[in-house]
Design a protein around this motif. Structure first.
Motif, mmCIF file in Angstrom:
data_model
loop_
_atom_site.group_PDB
_atom_site.id
_atom_site.type_symbol
_atom_site.label_atom_id
_atom_site.label_comp_id
_atom_site.label_asym_id
_atom_site.label_seq_id
_atom_site.Cartn_x
_atom_site.Cartn_y
_atom_site.Cartn_z
ATOM 1 N N VAL A 11 0.857 -1.185 0.000
ATOM 2 C CA VAL A 11 0.000 0.000 0.000
ATOM 3 C C VAL A 11 0.891 1.233 0.000
ATOM 4 O O VAL A 11 1.597 1.487 0.971
ATOM 5 C CB VAL A 11 -0.940 0.015 1.224
ATOM 6 N N PRO A 12 0.865 1.998 -1.094
ATOM 7 C CA PRO A 12 1.723 3.210 -1.132
ATOM 8 C C PRO A 12 1.123 4.309 -0.273
ATOM 9 O O PRO A 12 -0.014 4.713 -0.450
ATOM 10 C CB PRO A 12 1.719 3.603 -2.605
ATOM 11 N N ILE A 13 1.903 4.750 0.687
ATOM 12 C CA ILE A 13 1.439 5.842 1.560
ATOM 13 C C ILE A 13 2.397 7.000 1.434
ATOM 14 O O ILE A 13 3.559 6.900 1.433
ATOM 15 C CB ILE A 13 1.336 5.359 3.023
#
Length: 186
Positions: free
Chosen positions: A184-186
């Motif tokens: 999950v790119p945060i």
């Protein structure tokens, strides 16, 4: 002409903070309010490790456990308080029942989760000290020890079951965190 205050804001080693800059612009104590931009450590060993100390973990986990438990316990108490309403109760009696139920359940759940957080932080610090590594196994062993000690008074079977549940729950939580960090790119 360059303002001398602007020069201090961009110096290395800190950013400039002056709470009096709008009151008297000629106040000549620029170095008094220099705030460091890098973390400060009392001992050099603290700067090597990349996690909180045992004392910080104890404070954090105990506080989060107590706060989360109190909020969820109060919510459960509100539901129980509303269910205990009877036909013909006055508004004052209903409010009293609601407050008593939410306060009682909030204290009960909050204290229990605070103790679990305290035990977990202590076990995590002890396992980290003994193994001298920072990995997923430390967290799982801390969850196992927390469950074992928390239910030790209920007998060996209940303690073993609680330890297994604690270790597995922490393992799933840490594993899910690793998956989220990876995908999950945060």
């Amino acid at each position: 002409m360059e303002d001398p205050r602007d020069r201090h804001e961009h110096d290395e080693g800190g950013r400039f903070y002056n709470p009096y800059e709008h009151l008297n612009p000629d106040f000549p104590i620029h170095n008094l309010y220099r705030i460091p931009t890098s973390p400060e450590f009392l001992f050099q060993e603290e700067s090597i490790k990349r996690h909180r100390s045992v004392g910080e973990n104890i404070t954090y986990y105990t506080g989060c456990g107590y706060l989360g438990g109190s909020i969820s316990g109060c919510a459960k108490g509100v539901v129980d308080g509303v269910r205990s309403f009877e036909r013909g109760d006055t508004a004052k009696l209903r409010v009293t029942r609601l407050l008593n139920a939410s306060g009682s359940a909030g204290r009960y759940v909050g204290n229990r989760l605070g103790i679990i957080g305290l035990l977990y932080a202590g076990f995590e610090g002890a396992v980290d000290y003994v193994r001298d590594e920072d990995d997923m196994i430390n967290s799982m062993l801390a969850g196992l020890g927390t469950g074992l000690l928390y239910k030790a008074a209920s007998g060996p079977r209940a303690a073993a079951l609680a330890g297994a549940i604690g270790g597995l729950a922490v393992g799933v939580a840490v594993g899910a965190k690793q998956v989220l960090k990876r995908y999950v790119p945060i």
